[in-house]
Design an enzyme around this catalytic site. Structure first.
Site, PDB file in Angstrom:
ATOM      1  N   THR A 134       0.819  -1.220   0.000  1.00 54.36           N
ATOM      2  CA  THR A 134       0.000   0.000   0.000  1.00 54.36           C
ATOM      3  C   THR A 134       0.847   1.263   0.000  1.00 54.36           C
ATOM      4  O   THR A 134       1.996   1.241   0.445  1.00 54.36           O
ATOM      5  CB  THR A 134      -0.889  -0.006   1.264  1.00 54.36           C
ATOM      6  OG1 THR A 134      -1.544   1.249   1.392  1.00 54.36           O
ATOM      7  CG2 THR A 134      -0.080  -0.257   2.531  1.00 54.36           C
ATOM      8  N   ASP A 135       0.251   2.348  -0.452  1.00 53.89           N
ATOM      9  CA  ASP A 135       0.957   3.644  -0.410  1.00 53.89           C
ATOM     10  C   ASP A 135       1.095   4.150   1.032  1.00 53.89           C
ATOM     11  O   ASP A 135       1.872   5.059   1.300  1.00 53.89           O
ATOM     12  CB  ASP A 135       0.243   4.697  -1.281  1.00 53.89           C
ATOM     13  CG  ASP A 135      -1.204   4.967  -0.884  1.00 53.89           C
ATOM     14  OD1 ASP A 135      -1.722   4.318   0.052  1.00 53.89           O
ATOM     15  OD2 ASP A 135      -1.827   5.837  -1.524  1.00 53.89           O
ATOM     16  N   GLU A 136       0.319   3.557   1.955  1.00 52.87           N
ATOM     17  CA  GLU A 136       0.337   4.067   3.335  1.00 52.87           C
ATOM     18  C   GLU A 136       1.688   3.844   4.025  1.00 52.87           C
ATOM     19  O   GLU A 136       1.959   4.458   5.049  1.00 52.87           O
ATOM     20  CB  GLU A 136      -0.789   3.423   4.155  1.00 52.87           C
ATOM     21  CG  GLU A 136      -2.137   3.759   3.581  1.00 52.87           C
ATOM     22  CD  GLU A 136      -3.307   3.469   4.509  1.00 52.87           C
ATOM     23  OE1 GLU A 136      -3.104   3.331   5.720  1.00 52.87           O
ATOM     24  OE2 GLU A 136      -4.434   3.390   3.993  1.00 52.87           O
ATOM     25  N   TYR A 159      -1.675  -0.504  11.008  1.00 53.18           N
ATOM     26  CA  TYR A 159      -1.838  -1.170   9.706  1.00 53.18           C
ATOM     27  C   TYR A 159      -0.652  -0.874   8.796  1.00 53.18           C
ATOM     28  O   TYR A 159      -0.001  -1.801   8.291  1.00 53.18           O
ATOM     29  CB  TYR A 159      -3.143  -0.711   9.025  1.00 53.18           C
ATOM     30  CG  TYR A 159      -3.191  -1.037   7.540  1.00 53.18           C
ATOM     31  CD1 TYR A 159      -3.295  -2.351   7.092  1.00 53.18           C
ATOM     32  CD2 TYR A 159      -3.101  -0.024   6.581  1.00 53.18           C
ATOM     33  CE1 TYR A 159      -3.309  -2.642   5.729  1.00 53.18           C
ATOM     34  CE2 TYR A 159      -3.119  -0.305   5.223  1.00 53.18           C
ATOM     35  CZ  TYR A 159      -3.223  -1.622   4.799  1.00 53.18           C
ATOM     36  OH  TYR A 159      -3.231  -1.912   3.453  1.00 53.18           O
ATOM     37  N   LYS A 163       2.296  -3.335   7.277  1.00 50.87           N
ATOM     38  CA  LYS A 163       2.554  -3.519   5.837  1.00 50.87           C
ATOM     39  C   LYS A 163       3.999  -3.117   5.519  1.00 50.87           C
ATOM     40  O   LYS A 163       4.672  -3.779   4.723  1.00 50.87           O
ATOM     41  CB  LYS A 163       1.574  -2.690   4.992  1.00 50.87           C
ATOM     42  CG  LYS A 163       0.139  -3.158   5.013  1.00 50.87           C
ATOM     43  CD  LYS A 163      -0.077  -4.545   4.398  1.00 50.87           C
ATOM     44  CE  LYS A 163       0.103  -4.583   2.901  1.00 50.87           C
ATOM     45  NZ  LYS A 163      -0.269  -5.926   2.344  1.00 50.87           N
TER      46      LYS A 163
END
Ligand code: NAD
Ligand code: TDX
Length: 353
Positions: A134-136, A159, A163
């Protein structure tokens, strides 16, 4: 006839995974696709009823945290490729209960890496461990700038931290053990089959049922939205044409403030439901902000566009309209989810807000 390739898709019963499984099963009849999923609250085999009878598709109920189960699965099928999507994926849940994110997203990923390493040993020719991220992991942007593949990791929620950890482990296995790995980091997805805890399906469902639409904080946070089938097409391209060891950012170049997105959705819903214009907007309520709420995500996907020729297809308004149509004509799908654990989760999550 032996399959051209045997591919493991983890998390194939989830939102993005189900679109990836469908794409691979239908587009590549010579491949054998094994969908391994634990079927958590977010896993739903109803997402795949249209393809479950296909001869090149198999489902294996598997918890990737269970080391022995993962090792048995690899021994049984001797995969040529892995597309790893299984994860706990909801930021709010990671704030109320982070442990499961550590187990599935970090330990589960390491179990898969170990199994791939032991299966492929020195013979990695034609093999690929493709990790979907993810970009997060890049943290939060200010008002300007974009995340590139070189942006330093700065995850801010349990989260995104889980990741980011899994991304680091994947890269470490590539670097240290020569495991053929690729990672892609994608922006926010939307489309059919998304679990209605995430902003867009939650808002569609609430508008339909005349329930309030909870907007966190002032609704000023910005996300870069991508139609789920565009993510699946990028995954297909990267799986087949991506360079081993590389990272690819995937994004829609489509930034929306939450509040503007909700207002657009309200307009579409008013029209679709034959309601007076402006009536759905009245359902908007501003609720307590998400703790540590990242302000803005936005992806620079020029590497993927220039090197592999990928481009997203639908315009946002068209994609959103398709999404609304899907939820309205699949109300059974939605109702079945909402009558289960989701409702309890919903009450827990929003009762104090
Ligand atoms: P999802 O929550 O809809 O689906 C996750 C799937 O993983 C479910 O089917 C669930 O049953 C399965 N799963 C969870 N724990 C498992 C375990 N221990 N063993 C086996 N299966 C397990 O998630 P999604 O939105 O489809 O996201 C898929 C992947 O894409 C995730 O890795 C996520 O981090 C990543 N991603 C999502 C988005 C997004 O906007 N949704 C954006 C970028 C990246
Ligand atoms: O009820 C809500 N009200 C609200 O204002 C919900 C559920 C969300 N929000 C806000 C929070 C975010 O700014 O809307 C934005 C989108 O929220 P989510 O749908 O929860 O997505 P986000 O937190 O941005 O994370 C998503 O994108 C990246 C996915 O859930 C992740 O799995 C993915 O990695």
């Amino acid at each position: 006839m032996a399959p051209e390739k045997t591919i493991l898709v983890t998390g194939g019963a989830g939102f993005i995974g189900s679109h990836v499984v469908r794409r691979f099963v239908t587009k590549y009849p010579g491949y054998r696709i094994i969908n391994a999923d634990k079927l958590t609250y977010a896993g739903n085999l109803e997402n795949l009823t249209d393809i479950e009878e296909k001869r090149n598709y198999l489902f294996e109920k598997t918890d990737i945290v269970n080391k022995q189960a993962v090792s048995d699965l690899f021994f049984k099928y001797r995969f040529d490729g892995i597309i790893h999507l299984a994860a706990e994926s909801h930021v709010d849940r990671s704030i109320t209960a982070p442990d499961e994110f550590v187990h599935t997203n970090i330990v589960g990923t390491v179990n898969l890496l170990n199994a791939a390493l032991s299966l492929w040993k020195e013979d990695t020719e034609g093999k690929l461990f493709y990790h979907i991220s993810t970009d997060e992991v890049y943290g939060s942007l200010g008002r300007v700038g974009l995340f590139t593949e070189e942006t330093a990791y700065d995850p801010k929620s349990p989260y995104s931290a889980s990741k980011a950890s899994s991304d680091h482990m994947v890269r470490a296995y590539g670097h240290t053990f020569g495991l053929p790995v690729i990672i892609s980091n994608c922006s926010n997805n939307y489309g059919p089959n998304q679990f209605p805890e995430k902003l867009i399906p939650l808002a569609i469902n609430n508008i339909k049922n005349n329930r309030s639409i909870p907007v966190y904080g002032k609704g000023e946070n910005i996300r870069d939205w991508l139609y789920v089938e565009d993510h699946a097409s990028a995954i297909d391209l990267i799986f087949h044409k991506g360079k081993i060891g590389e990272t690819y950012n995937i994004g829609g170049n489509n930034e929306w403030k939450n509040i503007d997105l909700i207002k657009l959705l309200c307009k579409i819903m008013d029209r679709k439901l034959g309601r007076q214009e402006g009536s759905s907007e009245k359902l908007i309520i501003y609720v307590k902000d998400r703790p540590g709420h990242d302000l803005r995500y936005a992806i620079d996907s020029s590497k993927l566009q220039n090197e592999l020729g990928w481009a997203p297809i639908p315009e946002f308004a068209a994609g959103l309209e398709k999404t609304v149509d899907w939820y309205l004509s699949n109300s059974k799908w939605l109702e079945r989810i909402i009558s289960g654990d989701y409702e309890k989760y919903y009450d827990r999550m929003y009762s104090g807000r």
